[in-house]
Scaffold this motif. Structure first.
Motif, PDB file in Angstrom:
ATOM      1  N   LYS A  34      80.002  33.356  43.728  1.00 31.40           N
ATOM      2  CA  LYS A  34      81.084  34.323  43.509  1.00 31.40           C
ATOM      3  C   LYS A  34      82.410  33.577  43.366  1.00 31.40           C
ATOM      4  CE  LYS A  34      78.104  37.596  44.092  1.00 31.40           C
ATOM      5  NZ  LYS A  34      77.421  38.125  42.946  1.00 31.40           N
ATOM      6  N   THR A  35      83.200  33.993  42.378  1.00 34.65           N
ATOM      7  CA  THR A  35      84.504  33.379  42.137  1.00 34.65           C
ATOM      8  C   THR A  35      85.538  34.446  41.817  1.00 34.65           C
ATOM      9  OG1 THR A  35      84.217  33.145  39.747  1.00 34.65           O
ATOM     10  CG2 THR A  35      83.377  31.340  41.130  1.00 34.65           C
ATOM     11  N   GLU A  36      86.780  34.055  41.810  1.00 33.77           N
ATOM     12  CA  GLU A  36      87.860  34.971  41.469  1.00 33.77           C
ATOM     13  C   GLU A  36      87.763  35.431  40.019  1.00 33.77           C
ATOM     14  OE1 GLU A  36      92.670  35.407  42.079  1.00 33.77           O
ATOM     15  OE2 GLU A  36      91.851  33.392  41.815  1.00 33.77           O
ATOM     16  N   ASP A  37      87.103  34.653  39.172  1.00 33.32           N
ATOM     17  CA  ASP A  37      86.973  35.015  37.756  1.00 33.32           C
ATOM     18  C   ASP A  37      86.360  36.398  37.561  1.00 33.32           C
ATOM     19  OD1 ASP A  37      88.075  32.610  37.000  1.00 33.32           O
ATOM     20  OD2 ASP A  37      86.148  31.653  36.592  1.00 33.32           O
ATOM     21  N   TRP A  38      85.489  36.826  38.478  1.00 28.83           N
ATOM     22  CA  TRP A  38      84.825  38.123  38.353  1.00 28.83           C
ATOM     23  C   TRP A  38      85.240  39.103  39.441  1.00 28.83           C
ATOM     24  CZ3 TRP A  38      82.342  39.373  34.079  1.00 28.83           C
ATOM     25  CH2 TRP A  38      81.897  38.346  33.246  1.00 28.83           C
ATOM     26  N   LEU A  39      86.176  38.711  40.278  1.00 29.03           N
ATOM     27  CA  LEU A  39      86.584  39.541  41.412  1.00 29.03           C
ATOM     28  C   LEU A  39      87.557  40.639  40.986  1.00 29.03           C
ATOM     29  CD1 LEU A  39      86.719  40.131  44.478  1.00 29.03           C
ATOM     30  CD2 LEU A  39      88.554  38.423  44.595  1.00 29.03           C
ATOM     31  N   MET A  40      87.268  41.874  41.417  1.00 32.71           N
ATOM     32  CA  MET A  40      88.198  42.996  41.266  1.00 32.71           C
ATOM     33  C   MET A  40      88.651  43.386  42.671  1.00 32.71           C
ATOM     34  SD  MET A  40      87.619  46.745  39.499  1.00 32.71           S
ATOM     35  CE  MET A  40      87.420  46.084  37.843  1.00 32.71           C
ATOM     36  N   VAL A  41      89.952  43.595  42.823  1.00 36.71           N
ATOM     37  CA  VAL A  41      90.530  43.916  44.126  1.00 36.71           C
ATOM     38  C   VAL A  41      91.382  45.178  44.011  1.00 36.71           C
ATOM     39  CG1 VAL A  41      92.118  43.135  45.941  1.00 36.71           C
ATOM     40  CG2 VAL A  41      90.599  41.482  44.820  1.00 36.71           C
ATOM     41  N   GLU A  42      91.222  46.079  44.970  1.00 36.66           N
ATOM     42  CA  GLU A  42      92.098  47.251  45.088  1.00 36.66           C
ATOM     43  C   GLU A  42      92.706  47.213  46.481  1.00 36.66           C
ATOM     44  OE1 GLU A  42      92.055  52.120  44.608  1.00 36.66           O
ATOM     45  OE2 GLU A  42      90.161  51.047  44.707  1.00 36.66           O
ATOM     46  N   VAL A  43      94.025  47.339  46.546  1.00 36.21           N
ATOM     47  CA  VAL A  43      94.741  47.307  47.820  1.00 36.21           C
ATOM     48  C   VAL A  43      95.538  48.603  47.947  1.00 36.21           C
ATOM     49  CG1 VAL A  43      96.439  46.072  49.221  1.00 36.21           C
ATOM     50  CG2 VAL A  43      94.928  44.787  47.685  1.00 36.21           C
ATOM     51  N   GLU A  44      95.250  49.366  49.004  1.00 39.34           N
ATOM     52  CA  GLU A  44      95.927  50.640  49.239  1.00 39.34           C
ATOM     53  C   GLU A  44      96.577  50.643  50.624  1.00 39.34           C
ATOM     54  OE1 GLU A  44      93.903  54.344  47.440  1.00 39.34           O
ATOM     55  OE2 GLU A  44      92.306  53.182  48.418  1.00 39.34           O
ATOM     56  N   GLY A  45      97.870  50.894  50.652  1.00 42.35           N
ATOM     57  CA  GLY A  45      98.593  50.988  51.907  1.00 42.35           C
ATOM     58  C   GLY A  45      99.025  52.409  52.181  1.00 42.35           C
ATOM     59  N   ASN A  46      99.627  52.600  53.347  1.00 36.94           N
ATOM     60  CA  ASN A  46     100.156  53.897  53.763  1.00 36.94           C
ATOM     61  C   ASN A  46      99.099  55.009  53.781  1.00 36.94           C
ATOM     62  OD1 ASN A  46     102.886  53.066  54.212  1.00 36.94           O
ATOM     63  ND2 ASN A  46     103.119  52.954  51.991  1.00 36.94           N
TER      64      ASN A  46
END
Length: 113
Positions: A34-46
Motif C-alpha cells: 500500500k502506498t500514497e499513490d492509491w490512498l484516498m483520505v476523507e477528514v471530517e471535523g466538528n
C-alpha cells in the motif's frame, strides 16, 4: 487501494487536514503493497461525536483495504494513526477508535479488481 476516513468532534483547519493527509500517506506503507499513490483520505471535523459519555475530543477512523493485511501490519498502522491524531489534533490515543474493513472486491475506473 486504501481509503481512510477520519471523523472527529475536534475542529480541523485546512492546514491540519492536509497535514493529516500527508502523514497518513506515509503511515499506509505499514501495510505491504500500500502506498500514497492509491490512498484516498476523507477528514471530517466538528462532528457530533460522543465517547465514554462526553464530547471531549475523540475520533473514529475507518480504514478500508483492497485485499488483506496481517495483524502486525494493522497494529502498526493503528499506532501510526493514533499518533498522528494525537500530534496534530491533540486527541488522546485512548479516545480514538480505528476500524478495519478488508475486501476482495474493489471498483475503480469503471471496473472491478
Amino acid at each position: 487501494m486504501p481509503f481512510i476516513h477520519v471523523q472527529t468532534n475536534a475542529a480541523i483547519s485546512d492546514t491540519q487536514a492536509k497535514e493529516i493527509k500527508s502523514h497518513l500517506g506515509l503511515a499506509i506503507t505499514a501495510v505491504p503493497g500500500k502506498t500514497e499513490d492509491w490512498l484516498m483520505v476523507e477528514v471530517e471535523g466538528n462532528k457530533q461525536l460522543f465517547f465514554r459519555g462526553t464530547n471531549a475530543p475523540a475520533a473514529m477512523v475507518t480504514v478500508q483495504l483492497y485485499g488483506n493485511a496481517s495483524s502486525n501490519a494493522l497494529h502498526t498502522l493503528t499506532s501510526h494513526i493514533t499518533g498522528i491524531l494525537l500530534d496534530i489534533l491533540k486527541i488522546p490515543t485512548d479516545r480514538i477508535y480505528v476500524s478495519y474493513m478488508c475486501t476482495e472486491n474493489w471498483g475503480w475506473n469503471g471496473s472491478n479488481f
